[in-house]
Design an enzyme around this catalytic site. Structure first.
Site, short mmCIF file in Angstrom:
data_model
loop_
_atom_site.label_atom_id
_atom_site.label_comp_id
_atom_site.label_asym_id
_atom_site.label_seq_id
_atom_site.Cartn_x
_atom_site.Cartn_y
_atom_site.Cartn_z
N PHE A 156 -27.31 -11.80 24.51
CA PHE A 156 -28.52 -12.55 24.17
C PHE A 156 -29.42 -12.60 25.40
CE2 PHE A 156 -25.14 -14.09 21.41
CZ PHE A 156 -25.72 -13.98 20.16
N ARG A 158 -32.89 -11.93 27.43
CA ARG A 158 -34.34 -11.77 27.33
C ARG A 158 -34.81 -10.84 28.44
NH1 ARG A 158 -36.06 -17.80 28.17
NH2 ARG A 158 -34.29 -17.57 29.61
N PHE A 256 -41.16 -19.57 20.72
CA PHE A 256 -41.54 -18.49 19.82
C PHE A 256 -42.54 -18.94 18.74
CE2 PHE A 256 -37.85 -16.87 21.89
CZ PHE A 256 -38.06 -15.50 21.96
N PRO A 259 -48.93 -17.32 18.65
CA PRO A 259 -49.48 -16.24 17.84
C PRO A 259 -50.00 -15.11 18.72
CG PRO A 259 -51.07 -18.00 18.02
CD PRO A 259 -49.82 -18.48 18.71
N GLY A 260 -50.19 -13.94 18.16
CA GLY A 260 -50.69 -12.83 18.94
C GLY A 260 -50.77 -11.57 18.11
N CYS A 267 -35.46 -4.85 20.68
CA CYS A 267 -34.55 -5.62 19.83
C CYS A 267 -35.15 -6.04 18.48
CB CYS A 267 -34.08 -6.87 20.58
SG CYS A 267 -33.07 -6.50 22.03
N LYS A 270 -36.17 -3.19 15.66
CA LYS A 270 -35.07 -2.42 15.10
C LYS A 270 -34.01 -3.32 14.47
CE LYS A 270 -31.98 -1.77 19.12
NZ LYS A 270 -30.77 -2.33 18.49
N LYS A 329 -44.05 -7.23 26.66
CA LYS A 329 -44.10 -8.61 27.15
C LYS A 329 -44.16 -8.56 28.67
CE LYS A 329 -40.23 -10.94 27.52
NZ LYS A 329 -38.97 -11.66 27.24
#
Length: 442
Positions: A156, A158, A256, A259-260, A267, A270, A329
């Site tokens: 997990f 990031r 999370f 907006p964007g 990740c 897929k 990102k």
């Protein structure tokens, strides 16, 4: 306890270097000799904050070894991690070729009891198939009675915070039906769980599904907020206020909800597609997940539609656009499924020139986009000099802290299309910009 990590890509390199940081002796194996040669010379093939320091420190101190010799690594390790890529196949299922090849290699060399750990993101049932492949390989070697266990231990991580996430995780999940394997995995992670990190034991299918479910949930939150942003635009609401208002609800939280122009990376895209395919294989309907994917694809077109609306025509051949941000990102050089790539592709297809700028991802974007219509800049101000408008695709901090007066002076027209809402619309209007963003066009 010695550890073998098969795969020196993103997950494998972070996993191997982080375990060595905890004091373990780690063999990081890859079949690509060029990658191993670079790592031996201290060249890190990916951009990840803190990774280079951890790799160099532990390699110099002898705890982290890079090698193509999988035989030695397998035969001297109690823990063998499979951390290879699982890209999307044409039917959107996970391509498990690399996972199964790793299992075949393990079965070809295994000579003592070991725990084989699936760290790669894999569909439900993969651990069972890995065990079957290893068992068949052992049978061919006529050592069918050799004992081993296969467990699921999803990551997990990031991107941009992977080292921190590995050493200080929210939880560690282990899927296994073997008491011996579970106890040894507890010992392996004891340096982390001693800091009160939860250690969750579950069956193999549940562990494999948990990884997909987590990513699908986060992707759903992003797509949900993008739909709400569309409503916000239509009625003149401020999506940032809405975001703050719902984020304070303890049942929802703030994560999370930005907006964007959609999610990207290795990740979410897929994994959502793979989970939909996994469900369809058992005739399980997934209308929510399918909508999450559709909203994300639609959102990628948002900025280009705003550009066409602003300039009033689809022929953009007389224009030059600066694009700030190519990675999907901040704090990564990963451009896989990055919205910027789609947006630049559309702009160039309609005749415009693009000045692209990213602190870390220029080289990878160049490999995908090439030079046709696109010029690459390291300096964001050089990128916007003489451009007709600025497009923001990634919310790097240096873009957020940009000198707006200088930006305005360098642009031919003071127009910004902001796909990440990094500026205040009211401030931008007062400064004299035509500012188009997501859900905040007040």
């Amino acid at each position: 306890m010695k550890i073998c990590v098969i795969g020196a890509g993103y997950v494998g390199l972070v996993t191997g270097s982080s375990f060595s940081e905890l004091g373990y002796e780690v063999f990081c194996v890859d079949i690509n000799p060029e990658i191993i040669a670079k790592l031996k010379n201290g060249i890190i093939p990916i951009y990840e904050p803190g990774l280079e320091k951890v790799v160099k420190k532990n390699a110099e101190e002898g705890r982290l070894t890079f090698t193509t010799d999988i035989r030695k690594a397998v035969q001297t390790s109690l823990f063998i991690f499979i951390a290879v890529g699982t890209p999307s196949a044409e039917d959107h299922s996970a391509d498990l070729t690399h996972v199964f090849n790793a299992a075949e290699q393990i079965g070809s060399y295994l000579n003592n009891y070991s725990i084989i750990i699936n760290k790669s993101t894999v569909p439900i049932g993969t651990s069972k198939k890995v065990k079957e492949i290893i068992r068949l390989a052992l049978n061919r070697r006529e050592i069918a009675d050799l004992d081993f266990d296969v467990v699921s231990n999803p990551e997990f991580l990031r991107e941009g915070k992977a080292i921190i996430d590995f050493l200080n995780p929210d939880r560690i999940i282990v899927g296994s039906d073997s008491f011996q394997a579970i106890e040894l995995m507890k010992n392996l992670y004891q340096p982390i769980t001693s800091k009160d990190t939860p250690f969750l034991v579950m069956d193999l299918p549940s562990a494999e599904l948990t990884k997909y479910a987590a990513n699908a949930m986060l992707a759903a939150r992003i797509s949900f907020m993008n739909e709400i942003a569309g409503i916000s635009d239509a009625y003149g609401a401020d999506i940032q206020m809405v975001q703050e208002g719902i984020g304070m609800d303890h049942r929802i939280g703030h994560a999370f909800l930005s907006p964007g122009i959609g999610y990207g990376g290795s990740c979410f895209p897929k994994d959502v597609k793979s989970l939909i395919k996994t469900a369809s294989d058992k005739m399980v309907p997934t209308p929510l997940l399918e909508s999450v994917e559709k909203v994300n694809q639609r959102q990628r077109k948002k900025l280009f539609e705003m550009i066409i609306e602003q300039f009033g025509k689809s022929d953009l051949s007389i224009f030059t656009f600066a694009v700030w941000g190519l990675a999907f990102k901040p704090e990564t050089d990963d451009i896989r499924e990055a919205p910027s790539i789609d947006i630049i592709g559309e702009i160039v297809k309609h005749g415009a020139k693009v000045h692209a700028c990213d602190p870390a991802a220029n080289h990878k974007a160049h490999n995908v986009l090439g030079d046709a219509g696109v010029k690459y800049f390291q300096d964001p101000y050089a990128a916007i000099s003489g451009a007709d408008a600025l497009i923001i695709c990634t919310e790097w901090l240096q873009f957020q802290l940009a000198d707006l007066g200088r930006v305005k002076n360098l642009l031919r027209k003071p127009i910004i299309f902001d796909g990440r809402n990094i500026f205040d619309p009211k401030v931008m209007k007062e400064t004299g910009f035509v500012y188009k963003c997501i859900g905040r066009n007040l």
